[in-house]
Scaffold this motif. Structure first.
Motif, short mmCIF file in Angstrom:
data_model
loop_
_atom_site.label_atom_id
_atom_site.label_comp_id
_atom_site.label_asym_id
_atom_site.label_seq_id
_atom_site.Cartn_x
_atom_site.Cartn_y
_atom_site.Cartn_z
N CYS A 156 22.54 16.84 -0.44
CA CYS A 156 21.52 16.01 0.33
C CYS A 156 21.06 16.95 1.32
O CYS A 156 21.59 17.54 2.05
CB CYS A 156 22.13 14.97 1.06
N CYS B 94 21.54 15.35 5.21
CA CYS B 94 22.87 15.37 5.84
C CYS B 94 23.90 16.16 5.40
O CYS B 94 24.91 16.34 5.65
CB CYS B 94 23.50 13.71 5.58
N ILE C 21 25.54 16.49 2.66
CA ILE C 21 26.73 15.94 1.77
C ILE C 21 26.80 16.22 0.42
O ILE C 21 25.54 16.59 -0.04
CB ILE C 21 26.92 14.09 2.02
N CYS D 165 20.83 11.57 -0.75
CA CYS D 165 21.75 10.85 -1.00
C CYS D 165 21.57 9.50 -0.80
O CYS D 165 20.52 8.96 -0.28
CB CYS D 165 23.44 11.40 -0.27
N CYS E 258 20.95 8.46 3.03
CA CYS E 258 20.02 9.03 3.50
C CYS E 258 18.65 8.34 2.68
O CYS E 258 17.46 8.11 3.35
CB CYS E 258 19.80 10.50 3.36
ZN LIG Z 1 22.37 12.61 3.12
#
Ligand SMILES: [Zn+2]
Length: 80
Positions: free
Chosen positions: A14, A17, A19, A59, A62
């Motif tokens: 992502c 963030c 991830i 993601c 988000c």
């Molecule tokens: Zn994210």
């Protein structure tokens, strides 16, 4: 001597963030989105000089935050 076949994997990250999601296919993970902000970059006189398009892979969480922000933006009339 043996041979082990290692399946190809794709790691999605992502852009907000950071991830990660690892998959066997290169199809975007479920509920992830690609957000494209099409724009021009401008020179010091304000003339468009090159493509400044921003593309983000987001993601699920988000994506939800971005959708909420866009809905808020749409619901708020511009001041001028
Ligand atoms: Zn994210």
């Amino acid at each position: 001597m043996s041979v082990a076949k290692i399946p190809e994997m794709f790691e999605f990250t992502c852009d907000a963030c950071m991830i990660k999601d690892v998959k066997r296919s290169n199809i975007r993970p479920k509920y992830w989105v690609r957000l494209i902000l099409e724009r021009d970059d401008h020179d010091y006189q304000g003339a468009p000089c090159e493509d400044g398009t921003v593309t983000l892979l987001l993601c699920r969480d988000c994506h939800s935050k971005a959708a909420d922000m866009l809905n808020t933006l749409k619901a708020t009339p511009h001041a001028d």
